[in-house]
Design a protein around this motif. Sequence first.
Motif, PDB file in Angstrom:
ATOM      1  N   SER A 172       0.835  -1.214   0.000  1.00  0.00           N
ATOM      2  CA  SER A 172       0.000   0.000   0.000  1.00  0.00           C
ATOM      3  C   SER A 172       0.867   1.261   0.000  1.00  0.00           C
ATOM      4  N   LEU A 173       1.951   1.225   0.782  1.00  0.00           N
ATOM      5  CA  LEU A 173       2.855   2.377   0.872  1.00  0.00           C
ATOM      6  C   LEU A 173       3.609   2.574  -0.444  1.00  0.00           C
ATOM      7  N   LEU A 174       4.004   1.459  -1.051  1.00  0.00           N
ATOM      8  CA  LEU A 174       4.708   1.497  -2.327  1.00  0.00           C
ATOM      9  C   LEU A 174       3.824   2.134  -3.402  1.00  0.00           C
ATOM     10  N   LEU A 175       2.556   1.744  -3.430  1.00  0.00           N
ATOM     11  CA  LEU A 175       1.624   2.301  -4.415  1.00  0.00           C
ATOM     12  C   LEU A 175       1.366   3.784  -4.152  1.00  0.00           C
ATOM     13  N   GLU A 176       1.340   4.138  -2.870  1.00  0.00           N
ATOM     14  CA  GLU A 176       1.143   5.542  -2.498  1.00  0.00           C
ATOM     15  C   GLU A 176       2.246   6.411  -3.100  1.00  0.00           C
ATOM     16  N   GLN A 177       3.512   5.960  -2.949  1.00  0.00           N
ATOM     17  CA  GLN A 177       4.617   6.759  -3.490  1.00  0.00           C
ATOM     18  C   GLN A 177       4.682   6.675  -5.016  1.00  0.00           C
ATOM     19  N   ASP A 178       4.245   5.535  -5.593  1.00  0.00           N
ATOM     20  CA  ASP A 178       4.234   5.397  -7.053  1.00  0.00           C
ATOM     21  C   ASP A 178       3.171   6.283  -7.694  1.00  0.00           C
ATOM     22  N   GLN A 179       2.036   6.432  -6.994  1.00  0.00           N
ATOM     23  CA  GLN A 179       0.940   7.244  -7.545  1.00  0.00           C
ATOM     24  C   GLN A 179       1.289   8.726  -7.608  1.00  0.00           C
TER      25      GLN A 179
END
Length: 625
Positions: free
Chosen positions: A287-294
């Motif tokens: 979830s955190l990875l996707l947050e920074q990717d978005q």
Amino acid sequence: RRSGQYTMNHDHSKKIPDGASFDRSGSQDSLDELSMDDYWKELENIHETRGNNHEERVALVVKEPDEGELEEEWLKEAGLSNLFGESSGDSLESVVFLSTLTRTQKAAVEKRIETVTQTMRKKNKQHQIPDVRDIFRLQNDSKGKVCDGSEPSTVRTSENKNETHDGTKGLGTDEQKSLLEDMPSSDTDINLEISFSEQAANLKDSSVGKMYKGGGGDTLLPNFRLPKDKTGTTKIGDLAPQDMKKVYSLALIELTALYDILGTEFKQQKAVKIKTKDSGLFGVPLSLLLEQDQKKVPGTKIPLIFQKLIAQIEETTLETEGLLRIPGVATRVKGLCQELEAKFYEGTFNWENVKQHDAASLLKLFIRELPQPLLTVEYLKAFQDVQNLPTRKQQLQALNLLVILLPEANRDTLKVLLEFLQRVIDHRDKNKMTLKNVAMVMAPNLFTFHGFGSKNIEQSEFVMAAGTANVMRFMIQYQKLLWTIPKFIVNQVRKQNTESQKKEKKDKAMKKLLKKMAYDREKHEKQEKTPNDTDVPQGVIRVQAPHLSKVSMAIQLTEELKAGDIVARFLSQKSGNVQTLKKEEVFLYEIGGNIGERCLDDDTYMKDLYQLNPNAEWVIKPKQS
């Protein structure tokens, strides 16, 4: 998981022990013919990689729930927390939900409520503890049904089999039993119209029930198929979030009911919160990875590093022999990992230096290094236990429900992974990576999770290895079926929405009555009538297309008219004023009535769907990517 622990399994003369527990399942037949070499070698590579990584890492801690805590958590997850505890007096809120459950689903709910009730009484909690029989009695009374008092109104799998409370055609009635008999009986047809747990109960109760196990061997997995549904197949992603929430609750109850019927324990695990990395690529929560990717790519649903590693592997060729099986050079992979952490987001990483086998090793490393398993702590054991279910069809049904239960980020990432693995298998003539080989190599990366799976492996290494490899085979082979939402669950959602709307209308009418606004109420009721009754003739629907040049069109329904035909008709109306959209970019949506929103597949027969949901509006629009 000590060094060298697995080398003993590499001897080809070793046979599976007689009477091994996995012989119970049809999906494990002929396992003695499967070479487990790829699995054990992959496991050794994993240990070697971890041994070379000198950084200290915190293993995931899995908490064993206290008595009753598991069931209490289950009821919360199922959206039924108001059946117990301080808010138990408001259990009327769940009447609508309970009214849509099947006999076996109700039995599963009842079993958990009874456990929670007993635990609460033991702990002398001070709030009201409802009797489970009262909860279901309350639901029956609200529907105008009267219990005769001779038997409790609870619903059990072993009692009252002909009694239903769901207001629909419930399993257990003679009508439904005949419906089951009338359904196509092909062993490879997956029946999505009747609850999986009800089908299992029917098979169990029937003396003539056939338990299909199918043939053995890699190439002989059954060609399971979904019989065509005239009202359209619903895929994950086709429904609005508010309906998906209901789907999740129903899938959890249905999976539990299925495991109950088949005598397999279903226990959700719980991870103790541990400190994890809050930035970077490897070892960062999804979830955190996707947050920074978005922040880099708005709307992205798959981690960018995951997408890039797959693209890098495919860029060379998928025909490389031993792809995924042959590991990259450990020291080089470690160096690439560190370099990626430093340069990936800056865009300065040189991908030309990455060899194909190294990229494949990095992809597997990414999956293993996730702080929680891709299949989640909650459901990893349930995925593993699929191997213990009696038939292949039931294993497929359980996997279908488990995929629905995964968080969106995990499910989307798993989907991309499985699609990639299938593309690798498509080149098996050249790369020598068959379905069996790929499953053997990938199973340890998804199922032997640090701090979680090791204990199970040590207890029964071979059974665990063979079983998880088979679950992996199933997920790759039947991935298209696994992303389908069963029709019986969609119908239960429709019924919940219909009942909720009736309740809302009653509440509105009562308020107006209290205010003595009879005239306004009658006016309101006239407005409540479906637009199809007033705006267009019977057998005609009005389709809106705000993004297309032809904004609205009245469509005459015929027996053969499909959703794809309507979209094609709109797209044929050309205009220079509106953006050009291709057929694969726009879809017909069913909105309102007894569903929140549903994207229709092109083969949906519109007359059949209109009869199922006459109050819906019909809109053509692009699908969210």
